[in-house]
Design a protein around this motif. Sequence first.
Motif, PDB file in Angstrom:
ATOM      1  N   GLN A 369      32.225   2.122  19.480  1.00 17.28           N
ATOM      2  CA  GLN A 369      33.209   2.476  20.498  1.00 17.28           C
ATOM      3  C   GLN A 369      34.433   1.572  20.332  1.00 17.28           C
ATOM      4  O   GLN A 369      34.373   0.376  20.625  1.00 17.28           O
ATOM      5  N   PRO A 370      35.549   2.086  19.839  1.00 13.77           N
ATOM      6  CA  PRO A 370      36.756   1.262  19.732  1.00 13.77           C
ATOM      7  C   PRO A 370      37.141   0.709  21.104  1.00 13.77           C
ATOM      8  O   PRO A 370      36.965   1.373  22.129  1.00 13.77           O
ATOM      9  N   MET A 396      32.849   6.858  18.913  1.00 17.74           N
ATOM     10  CA  MET A 396      33.053   7.309  20.291  1.00 17.74           C
ATOM     11  C   MET A 396      34.527   7.244  20.670  1.00 17.74           C
ATOM     12  O   MET A 396      35.359   6.705  19.927  1.00 17.74           O
ATOM     13  N   ASP A 397      34.842   7.772  21.845  1.00 18.44           N
ATOM     14  CA  ASP A 397      36.202   7.659  22.362  1.00 18.44           C
ATOM     15  C   ASP A 397      36.566   6.196  22.606  1.00 18.44           C
ATOM     16  O   ASP A 397      35.697   5.349  22.827  1.00 18.44           O
ATOM     17  N   LEU A 413      41.481   7.762  14.291  1.00 20.04           N
ATOM     18  CA  LEU A 413      42.039   6.761  13.379  1.00 20.04           C
ATOM     19  C   LEU A 413      40.920   5.950  12.732  1.00 20.04           C
ATOM     20  O   LEU A 413      41.044   5.504  11.590  1.00 20.04           O
ATOM     21  N   VAL A 414      39.841   5.762  13.474  1.00 22.38           N
ATOM     22  CA  VAL A 414      38.684   5.036  12.955  1.00 22.38           C
ATOM     23  C   VAL A 414      37.801   5.959  12.122  1.00 22.38           C
ATOM     24  O   VAL A 414      37.475   5.673  10.966  1.00 22.38           O
ATOM     25  N   ALA A 415      37.426   7.085  12.705  1.00 23.69           N
ATOM     26  CA  ALA A 415      36.490   7.996  12.039  1.00 23.69           C
ATOM     27  C   ALA A 415      37.014   8.484  10.696  1.00 23.69           C
ATOM     28  O   ALA A 415      36.266   8.573   9.715  1.00 23.69           O
ATOM     29  N   PRO A 429      33.474  12.823  21.342  1.00 20.00           N
ATOM     30  CA  PRO A 429      34.233  12.481  22.557  1.00 20.00           C
ATOM     31  C   PRO A 429      33.370  12.321  23.801  1.00 20.00           C
ATOM     32  O   PRO A 429      33.806  11.726  24.782  1.00 20.00           O
ATOM     33  N   SER A 430      32.147  12.834  23.776  1.00 21.34           N
ATOM     34  CA  SER A 430      31.278  12.770  24.943  1.00 21.34           C
ATOM     35  C   SER A 430      30.387  11.535  24.888  1.00 21.34           C
ATOM     36  O   SER A 430      29.564  11.393  23.979  1.00 21.34           O
ATOM     37  N   TRP A 431      30.519  10.647  25.873  1.00 22.20           N
ATOM     38  CA  TRP A 431      29.692   9.439  25.926  1.00 22.20           C
ATOM     39  C   TRP A 431      28.213   9.814  25.985  1.00 22.20           C
ATOM     40  O   TRP A 431      27.384   9.265  25.266  1.00 22.20           O
TER      41      TRP A 431
END
Length: 477
Positions: A369-370, A396-397, A413-415, A429-431
């Motif tokens: 998770q960033p 994650m978001d 940007l990470v993925a 995007p869903s926790w």
Amino acid sequence: MRVPIPDVLLPAEALGRVHFVGIGGAGLSGIARIMLARGIEVSGSDAKPSATIEALRALGATCFVGHAAEQVANADTVVVSTAVRADNPEVVEAERLGLRLLPRSAALEAVMQGRRVVAVAGTHGKTTTTSMLTVALQHCGADPSFAIGGDLNEAGTNAHNGTGELFVAEADESDGAFLVYSPYAALVTNVEADHLDNYGTEEAYREAFVQFLDRIDEAGFLVACSDDPGAADLLDIARERGRTVVSVGLGTAAEVRAENLRQVGSTSTFEVVDRGRRLGEVTLVVPGQHYVLDALAALACGLRLGYPFADLARGLGAYSGTRRRMELKGERNGIRVYDSYAHHPREIAGDLEAARALAGPGRIVVAFQPHMVSRTRIFGAEMGQALGAADEVVVMDIYVAREDPEPGVTSALVADAVPLGPEHVVLEPSWSATAGHLVERARPGDLILTLGAGDVTLLGPSVLALLEGEEPVDDHD
């Protein structure tokens, strides 16, 4: 919110009744705990209920869940977390009433006054090094006060009001807090660009550490890692200024260094050489080379404070970790689940190195998770590259923390930068869906690791429940 540092920093006993806005956080809860131990009347508020809130209530604090103006009515001093916004009703009311407002740093300085302070600073490894030094000193028979950004496994708490003269403190640089303290001695683990949302440039960030040198007592000393370029530069500057320094590391330039390092599973064993003299071996039960460097810094500091090697080594060997630093959450069906606080590319790389040693022939399945929009904008691609050391990655978001969203700055940007095939990388995007992705990808012998400084830490129970075929535990709102 940034609260100005007052011109005169009073000792804790002169602050009257103290109210903490954000009392459940790692920083403020520790200060509140120490004040309570000294008989100071404490109250506080936080947005959510937590075990920390309940623990503080048990110690005598009046704690509120939610923020309301009337909750500061009986306070003389109000301490404000950096995560709190300026329009918080308690802050607004405190300003209206003319109450004394303090940032976390000034409150910590208040409880440290009158003690011999050892401040642990650096971009990475502060919590671990502070914890290691504390446990090592305890095994020498000392009873230091301490304030740490995580709960010690041994003590089950992040702070303690000790009977001894020493106060070991994690000195956070993120908002310039460490420039408020006046330590007798300081440890600097490393210096690498971070918190540019506050500092603006890498040069300004590094300059803050140079300013930190001036805070160290002239009779004291600096311990820093010569293997790290930023810390090595700081050592050079300190030497030029005639300060007493101790360099630590694996390289030959270090005065206190580790030799013959052997890493097997979760243990690391190494021989300690101090300016050419062989002192003996240390065995750590926490994995990863970065923990060896942290232990060396703690050991060098303990030695310079006058404590014997054998007792310090025994304490380091007994150190079992700190909450949220490669913390084992449980094991189900041959799959172990760990959680860690890593949120910077270098920290991610270090924890994945440790995870690889722990996993052995198994694979590493990661949820990352960033943390913070600005950090993702600046370091997102490097985070993704570091995650390439895993086998399966779920991104994650962004946990936005105290910032607002920015157009175009997303977890993609990470993925997109993870150097694994698309079949091994998921942008989720869903926790609540993240735990399912981890369990689908893991098989017996694998290691699942949740990484990040936000609420990703709450995933562990859900992952363990799913591995057992049960309904996930939803502590996330």
